[in-house]
Design an enzyme around this catalytic site. Sequence first.
Site, PDB file in Angstrom:
ATOM      1  N   SER A  74       6.632 -15.502  12.407  1.00 18.97           N
ATOM      2  CA  SER A  74       6.286 -14.087  12.303  1.00 18.97           C
ATOM      3  C   SER A  74       4.781 -13.930  12.428  1.00 18.97           C
ATOM      4  O   SER A  74       4.018 -14.863  12.135  1.00 18.97           O
ATOM      5  CB  SER A  74       6.740 -13.548  10.943  1.00 18.97           C
ATOM      6  N   TYR A 124       7.283 -13.582   1.642  1.00 17.17           N
ATOM      7  CA  TYR A 124       7.619 -13.713   3.062  1.00 17.17           C
ATOM      8  C   TYR A 124       6.472 -14.358   3.822  1.00 17.17           C
ATOM      9  O   TYR A 124       6.660 -15.305   4.590  1.00 17.17           O
ATOM     10  CB  TYR A 124       7.932 -12.324   3.627  1.00 17.17           C
TER      11      TYR A 124
END
Length: 339
Positions: A171, A184
């Site tokens: 990501s 995350y």
Amino acid sequence: MNLLQKVAIGGGLAVGGLSLARYLIRQSRTFSWRDKRVVISGGSRGLGLVIARQLADQGARLAICARSADDLAKVKSELEYRGASVMVVPCDIREQDQVQEAMQQIRAEMGSVDVLFNVAGIIEVGPFDSMTAFDFENSMQTNCWGALHMIKEVLPGMRANGFGRIVNVASMGGKRAIPHMLPYAASKFALVGLSNGLRAELKHENIFVTTACPGLMRTGSPRNATFKGKHREEYAWFSIGDSLPLVSMNAEQAAAQIIRGAQEGRGEFIVTSPMNIAIHLQSMFPELTRDLLAVMDTVLPAMGGIGKKAARGYESESTWAPSLFTQLSQEAARQNNQL
């Protein structure tokens, strides 16, 4: 012709030559997906499902891993309707013994794996004070350790065959930490490091490890993400951002870029579209981006609400979400088995 002109021409030729060499190298690594044995973790919904659809249309033999047997049954039916050869295996990638058992089943039916897509992941949204040690551990176990468990299972077969592709979907959050998404971000930073290190160690064995770093994608994922603190406000800003074209990108475009990256044996690359102005600005101005993220934190919801308790996105709806501003994300959720 003066010196400056000569330098400019020479520089242009050098850049053109390097670009051509890179193109030729990538083309030399390209292969056909037909009959390739492909495993996709997290392939029952969202980005994983979009990747599975595109690979099914290109003739790959698919094995899909996910936690929900019901979701897997839906996906199997859909992909077989598209003409794909597909098997589904319930598996929680956080549990190494489950991964080992699932991969034994896959090898028994399909043989050794040619390509692995590590897509499975979780998202937790809320201020740092709302996050517990378990939140960080759970994100690490899913987003990093889960990928590692899968990789360790496919590597022996790839080495024996002298061929392999491993795609780790990380990501942009694993490149620059976004406020209110720290578990995350930490887990995706870890995955980027693992993935890049593995590429260096495995490339000489004709096993190419690709690290794909997308920003926000319209996969419909906010509905199943976890929200803490003022969970309705957190869900609102996250789902609106997930739906805006200038901030997020179409999931089908993202999947196509990731699949192409695997074919070309690319290293780390950013998955984006020309419309994603925010991504391009982050790449060009990293220091300014960090300052803007600090400003962003001041306007995000303060600690409060349900505190350290957690609620799913579909439990956190409000006037703002779902709304006109989240229509694209809602449509993606319907399309990609997020409901």
